[in-house]
Design an enzyme around this catalytic site. Structure first.
Site, PDB file in Angstrom:
ATOM      1  N   THR A 378      -0.005  -7.925  -0.869  1.00 18.23           N
ATOM      2  CA  THR A 378      -1.102  -6.950  -0.946  1.00 18.23           C
ATOM      3  C   THR A 378      -0.399  -5.693  -1.428  1.00 18.23           C
ATOM      4  O   THR A 378       0.775  -5.750  -1.785  1.00 18.23           O
ATOM      5  CB  THR A 378      -1.748  -6.733   0.464  1.00 18.23           C
ATOM      6  N   THR A 396      -6.079  -5.277  -2.046  1.00 16.97           N
ATOM      7  CA  THR A 396      -5.538  -6.629  -2.093  1.00 16.97           C
ATOM      8  C   THR A 396      -6.374  -7.598  -2.920  1.00 16.97           C
ATOM      9  O   THR A 396      -7.561  -7.381  -3.139  1.00 16.97           O
ATOM     10  CB  THR A 396      -5.431  -7.190  -0.647  1.00 16.97           C
ATOM     11  N   SER A 447     -10.378  -8.009   8.193  1.00 18.21           N
ATOM     12  CA  SER A 447      -9.110  -7.682   7.528  1.00 18.21           C
ATOM     13  C   SER A 447      -8.106  -7.138   8.548  1.00 18.21           C
ATOM     14  O   SER A 447      -8.472  -6.795   9.671  1.00 18.21           O
ATOM     15  CB  SER A 447      -9.391  -6.609   6.476  1.00 18.21           C
TER      16      SER A 447
HETATM   17  O1  DON Z   1      -7.291  -8.103   4.439  1.00 17.62           O
HETATM   18  C1  DON Z   1      -6.333  -8.678   4.916  1.00 17.62           C
HETATM   19  O2  DON Z   1      -5.945  -8.520   6.057  1.00 17.62           O
HETATM   20  C2  DON Z   1      -5.539  -9.611   4.027  1.00 17.62           C
HETATM   21  N1  DON Z   1      -6.370 -10.102   2.982  1.00 17.62           N
HETATM   22  C3  DON Z   1      -4.377  -8.851   3.503  1.00 17.62           C
HETATM   23  C4  DON Z   1      -3.510  -9.727   2.690  1.00 17.62           C
HETATM   24  C5  DON Z   1      -2.135  -9.288   2.654  1.00 17.62           C
HETATM   25  O3  DON Z   1      -1.735  -8.285   3.168  1.00 17.62           O
HETATM   26  C6  DON Z   1      -1.278 -10.225   1.956  1.00 17.62           C
HETATM   27  N2  DON Z   1       0.077  -9.923   2.084  1.00 17.62           N
HETATM   28  N3  DON Z   1       0.822  -9.143   1.981  1.00 17.62           N
END
Ligand code: DON
Length: 565
Positions: A378, A396, A447
């Protein structure tokens, strides 16, 4: 209440050791300060795009919009047009705002859409290709921010991204990401974007030309968000997604709205911490974490000791157990329960149930199944200017290049996997099934993203955030907690990270955070300790009397960069 107790000599020792640590760290960290504006983001070219806005007289919002679209061109692994995110914004008058541009489930989505006729989860259905795509919020979010507070034109803000899409040099980090994901992109799309070749991998310094992306950005620059949500482009996107097995319609795009929400405000040791409310679990999670920490005098526990790791893990367990039980889209949650789990009475009893030595078995906090934490991608960025405007954004596509479904230069998110998609099964971050977070049409998936702004005596002192899926909340907690001990934002970011989340029952430790002796001791206590290479990639800005000092994860893997004027 079992508070931690120390005698005076112990406290003095901690104080002196802490002071020494702070001195050493401060000497090591000679950071640039800026007086006009500052940017911290995951790629140097995106930082440059933000600085360009400042040069043109733009403010922190203009810089944020420029950084966002630049990331979509140079950091496609997470930067996005067809993704979503959250913004926390401090305005010069002192108010703090929160903007939710999280994706939504299409109106035809159903709770069982990822199950086969036997009620079993269809492998990777919520992770790959069109079925995994939520209705993107990015363009609406950026336009909303810009319409509300921007000062240079929208077109100008998108110009750097358009130039970068027409051509830029690949970093090693991004070349590797393209190469590592090309095969999957081919599998999912049936063909590769014209600039990718499975047999001729990218290398650092290669010139990347994304003509289709430049055209898409140009149309967004000229026609604004309407082109994305209302016009032919929206119609074509919906038809494309449908042709690939999605349930998306043109109306889903037309219905999408970015929403202003009341930020979560947490008081901790005299500081005001503003972060994201639902549909992010970050706000309530950080509230619970910090309040328990305050009750347990966690600030007096020496960092990276066995005791620190144990108390940290016990608090995290409680935060994640409640997350699974109570949190979801604001339209789906029980507001009375939400109030209850944030109340002082409740958090006192939760903190009091933490023993100094014994690990709380996860099923004492509510039984469920386990899973694995797999993916870490992300991105977070911050911008600030001399007027006191500060922007903290986490955005993200969810997985690496999201669903990996490619359309007109963009990758679609795979955010649907953040819903609970199959009873008895966890998502890619090991987060267990939760009834309140099941797929509901038009709802937003829960999230962990926690863009944060910290205020002391009415003055903003820092903006920060990180990627990392479910590790975001534990890591934002750690950085805030260390910073408030007096470590300085950069030093707090540089420290090794820990993570725990109720289920899976592991204590995840960034390599080097704890000595082998401490790891052995924790194992003997019953912890299933897992060492991993890296947790998170922080970006932040520290503010000291109008001076802005961008901070970032310069030492961890990534392309993090900072700059300003
Ligand atoms: O919104 C969320 O919590 C996830 N979709 C975030 C994804 C994420 O941080 C991926 N990795 N680093």
């Amino acid at each position: 209440m079992k508070y931690l107790c120390y005698d005076k000599t112990q406290l003095m020792r901690f104080f002196l050791l802490g002071l020494l640590e702070v001195l050493v760290i401060t000497l090591k960290a000679q950071h640039k300060t800026y007086s006009v504006g500052a940017i911290s983001a995951a790629h140097p070219l995106a930082v440059e795009a933000g600085v360009e806005m400042l040069r043109r007289g733009g403010n922190a919002i203009d810089a944020a919009v420029a950084v966002h679209f630049a990331l979509a061109a140079v950091y496609q692994v997470a930067g996005n047009i067809a993704g979503g995110g959250f913004a926390v914004v401090h305005i010069p008058e002192g108010q703090v705002l929160a903007l939710d541009f999280r994706e939504t489930a299409p109106m035809a989505a159903t709770a069982d859409m990822y199950l086969d006729s036997n009620g079993k989860p269809i492998k990777r259905a919520s992770l790959d290709g069109a079925p995994s795509v939520g209705i993107p919020g990015t363009v609406a979010g950026m336009k909303m921010l810009h319409d509300s507070l921007g000062c240079v034109s929208w077109q100008e803000c998108l110009q750097p991204a358009i130039e970068l899409a027409k051509g830029h040099k690949l970093t090693k980090y991004m070349a590797d990401h393209w190469n590592n994901n090309a095969k999957e992109m081919l599998r999912i799309n049936g063909q590769l974007p014209s600039f990718l070749n499975l047999y001729v991998p990218f290398k650092e310094g290669d010139w990347l030309v994304q003509t289709e992306l430049a055209e898409t950005l140009e149309s967004i620059a000229v026609f604004g968000s309407d082109s994305f949500y209302l016009g032919t482009f929206a119609q074509q996107m919906a038809e494309f997604l449908k042709s690939k097995g999605g349930r998306h319609t043109h109306e889903d795009f037309a219905l999408y709205r970015a929403l202003w929400r009341k930020p979560q405000l947490i008081s901790y040791r005299g500081y005001s911490i503003y972060t994201m409310p639902l549909p992010s679990a970050g706000g309530i999670g950080l509230h619970q974490f910090l309040k328990m920490a305050e009750l347990l005098c966690f600030n007096r526990v020496k960092p990276y000791t066995v005791k620190y790791a144990h108390f940290f893990a016990e608090m995290a367990k409680r935060v994640y157990a409640d997350r699974q039980r109570y949190l979801g889209d604001p339209m789906a949650v029980d507001q009375i329960e939400i109030q209850k789990i944030q109340s002082e009475k409740y958090l006192k009893s939760r903190a009091a149930s933490i023993s100094k030595r014994r690990i709380t078995p996860s099923d004492e906090l509510g039984a469920s199944q386990s899973g694995k934490i797999e993916s870490f991608q992300t991105t977070h960025y911050c911008t600030a200017d001399s007027s006191g405007l500060i922007v903290s954004i986490t955005t993200t596509l969810n997985g690496y290049f999201g669903s990996k479904l490619y359309y007109k230069g963009m990758f679609f998110n795979n955010e649907m996997d953040d819903f609970s998609t199959a009873p008895g099964h966890s998502n890619q971050f090991g987060l267990p099934y939760s009834e309140v977070n099941k797929v509901r049409p038009g709802h937003r998936m829960l999230s962990s993203m926690s863009p944060t702004i910290v205020v002391k005596d009415g003055k903003p002192i820092a903006a920060l955030g990180t990627p990392g899926g479910s590790t975001i909340i534990t890591n934002v907690f750690q950085v805030i907690e260390l910073m408030i001990r007096g470590w300085g934002l950069q030093s707090a970011i540089d420290q090794k990270k820990l993570h725990a989340q109720w289920l899976p029952e592991d204590l995840i430790v960034e390599k080097g955070a704890l000595t082998p002796k401490k790891l052995r001791k924790l194992s003997r206590m019953g912890y299933n300790v897992q060492e991993i290479e890296q947790i998170g990639i922080f970006n932040g800005i520290e503010i000291q009397d109008k001076k802005m000092i961008p901070a970032a994860d310069f030492h961890r893997k990534g392309n993090s960069a900072a700059g300003g004027l």
